[in-house]
Write an enzyme that holds these catalytic residues in place. Structure first.
Site, short mmCIF file in Angstrom:
data_model
loop_
_atom_site.label_atom_id
_atom_site.label_comp_id
_atom_site.label_asym_id
_atom_site.label_seq_id
_atom_site.Cartn_x
_atom_site.Cartn_y
_atom_site.Cartn_z
N TYR A 177 7.04 -9.57 7.27
CA TYR A 177 6.72 -8.16 7.47
C TYR A 177 7.15 -7.73 8.87
CZ TYR A 177 3.61 -7.95 3.39
OH TYR A 177 3.10 -7.94 2.12
N ASP A 224 0.82 -1.22 0.00
CA ASP A 224 0.00 0.00 0.00
C ASP A 224 0.85 1.27 0.00
OD1 ASP A 224 -2.60 -0.94 -0.05
OD2 ASP A 224 -2.66 -1.26 2.13
#
Lengths: 252, 252
Positions: free
Chosen positions: A111, A53
């Protein structure tokens, strides 16, 4: 002879409208396409592994493209870096088999979400961490995180906007660690749903500040209901740290 | 009643033309003046402690201004933070004696210069560190740095553009430390000349890569000749880490 080249790409996501190409918007993919087009003298369209994103960063994302160029595969790294802005860097380039598709092979992604647990904002960190002023108990957060390990239906931790056909995913590792004021949540998994790490983080923050019991994370998971989980935290604390290719055949 | 308020200011220097006010340029001081003007409803002009260069950051710089406002001194911090951009933060505000001048009191400043000793650039660090691809020996750098400790004429480590009346300064501490790929040079002193830390760093890099013997730093210091020292390294690795007020009277 056409060869397929795999790029390892690092970027600071601050200035971009996310990874994925969008007409008229500045994106990581758009910049990669542009650099390759300049080098090759024809239009290019990379295929990326993870469509991060806007505001999300990467130390290692993957992208592939096809080339007729004869240069050594490793030389695409410097050749593209001179054609890319400073906030996007190719870390490595190598040849992969024709047809290799970075979203269709089995991968493990890691992540990291960074939280600065202090009321005092450091302007140098504002684009790379979330500030949380209230006290956080990282041991409680780790306990809550434990419920997410393994293969589950992660519908509760997925944006309602998902287009995924199934919301079953496997988390292979999840760690909450504190070093001074910094809390890092590291999540490793074989696949992630849209906003999944950011919703997991938002939920663990509820646990860390005492608003939710650690065991509640297991109940939320079982309920398959997005409205029960915590909020989606902002993008800037999130880094796609690593993508490991587990199997080079397209069968993921 | 007029009170003088002292601000502790942190900033990311990336977007600014340095600390010092310049007509028509975006500066830290200009932004502080603007925020205070908005709050007070009249023009304002702060006096700062350190006029850092474009691209240099601060975890703690100091600035003072006078006010007729009756609010508690500590409340200027939040009142100004809402009027400042996210890359400038007031860390503390308190009252000091009338006439207190942050460049005329005795202070000890600490600067940190960050080097990433790797060929692989991390886009997330590009604005906060210098990349050095060749190997650096931090023990040699520390040995060279030792020659700078104490009171000396630092003319060799000062930009030719200085307007200083004397180039004698005292360095009270200098440390070169490595943690993995990161080398940090921390310099503490009772005063600094223009570009002094960046020229010291440029010289220690010459020592660290083996182009200069550590003892050469002492010879350069003694020669009082800028042309003998290393280059001025770029600003983005430099952070004004701390300013400690040693004596609150204006006699520096």
């Amino acid at each position: 002879m056409t060869r397929r080249i795999l790029l390892e790409v690092a970027y600071d996501g601050t200035a971009y409208h996310g990874y994925a190409f969008q007409e008229g918007a500045d994106t990581i993919e758009g910049r990669l396409n542009q650099a390759i087009s300049e080098l090759e003298g024809r239009p290019a369209a990379v295929i990326g592994a993870s469509r991060t994103d806007a505001g999300v960063h990467a130390h290692k994302n993957l992208a592939v493209f096809d080339t007729e160029h004869r240069m050594e595969a490793g030389s695409f790294r410097p050749a593209l870096n001179v054609r890319l802005p400073e906030d996007i860097r190719i870390r490595a380039s190598r040849e992969v088999r024709p047809g290799f598709h970075p979203r269709k092979v089995r991968t493990e992604k890691t992540y990291v979400y960074r939280i600065l647990n202090t009321g005092e904002k450091d302007p140098m960190q504002r684009l790379y961490a979330l500030y949380v002023a209230y006290p956080l108990d990282e041991a409680r957060m780790q306990e809550g995180a434990g419920y997410l390990l393994g293969e589950h239906d992660f519908r509760s931790f997925c944006s309602a906007h998902t287009q995924a056909q199934t919301t079953v995913r496997e988390i292979t590792g999840i760690r909450v660690e504190r070093a001074g004021e910094e809390i890092r949540i590291t999540v490793r998994g074989l696949g992630f749903l849209y906003n999944m790490v950011r919703i997991i983080t938002g939920t663990l923050l509820e646990v860390g500040r005492g608003a939710m019991e650690p065991s509640r994370v297991g109940e939320i998971l079982a309920a398959c209901d997005r409205t029960l989980a915590g909020p989606t935290v902002p993008p800037q604390g999130l880094v796609l740290e690593d993508i490991r290719i587990l199997d080079y055949s397209n069968n993921a």
